[in-house]
Design a protein around this motif. Structure first.
Motif, PDB file in Angstrom:
ATOM      1  N   THR A  33      33.012  41.597  53.603  1.00 52.56           N
ATOM      2  CA  THR A  33      34.035  42.567  53.245  1.00 52.56           C
ATOM      3  C   THR A  33      33.686  43.950  53.763  1.00 52.56           C
ATOM      4  N   SER A  79      38.971  48.318  57.985  1.00 48.18           N
ATOM      5  CA  SER A  79      40.252  48.235  57.286  1.00 48.18           C
ATOM      6  C   SER A  79      41.374  48.174  58.313  1.00 48.18           C
ATOM      7  N   GLU A 123      36.394  55.151  58.317  1.00 46.94           N
ATOM      8  CA  GLU A 123      35.912  54.578  57.050  1.00 46.94           C
ATOM      9  C   GLU A 123      35.295  55.666  56.167  1.00 46.94           C
ATOM     10  N   HIS A 139      38.498  58.506  55.761  1.00 47.33           N
ATOM     11  CA  HIS A 139      39.796  57.980  55.328  1.00 47.33           C
ATOM     12  C   HIS A 139      40.973  58.632  56.049  1.00 47.33           C
TER      13      HIS A 139
END
Length: 89
Positions: free
Chosen positions: A23, A28, A57, A60
């Motif tokens: 994960t 993303s 990351e 953002h």
């Protein structure tokens, strides 16, 4: 009995840690698409995507366009590498 419990516990920990690593290592989707646009005209596209992904990351956000506009995202603009140069493309 203790050996069976210990083995089971180790297996559960391995499964959980591998899913957590998977994960965290995956980018993303938002960062991937924004960095794809940002790096679309880069000469070294793979390197651009790598560093843009790291910056996205952490901050953002990714500035719009393929170059400049870094004032839209001060965190992205202000990240520096070990030499003091801008880290983010």
């Amino acid at each position: 009995m203790k050996l069976v419990c210990a083995t089971f516990l180790v297996l559960v920990c391995l499964v959980l840690s591998s899913s957590v690593l998977e994960t965290t290592m995956a980018g993303s989707p938002s960062c991937d698409s924004k960095c794809g646009v940002r790096c679309s005209k880069a000469g070294y596209k793979e390197r651009c995507l790598k560093y843009c992904g790291i910056c996205c990351e952490k901050c953002h956000c990714v500035p719009s366009g393929t170059y400049g506009n870094k004032d839209e995202c001060p965190c992205y603009r202000d990240l520096k590498n070990s030499k003091g140069d801008p880290k983010c493309p």
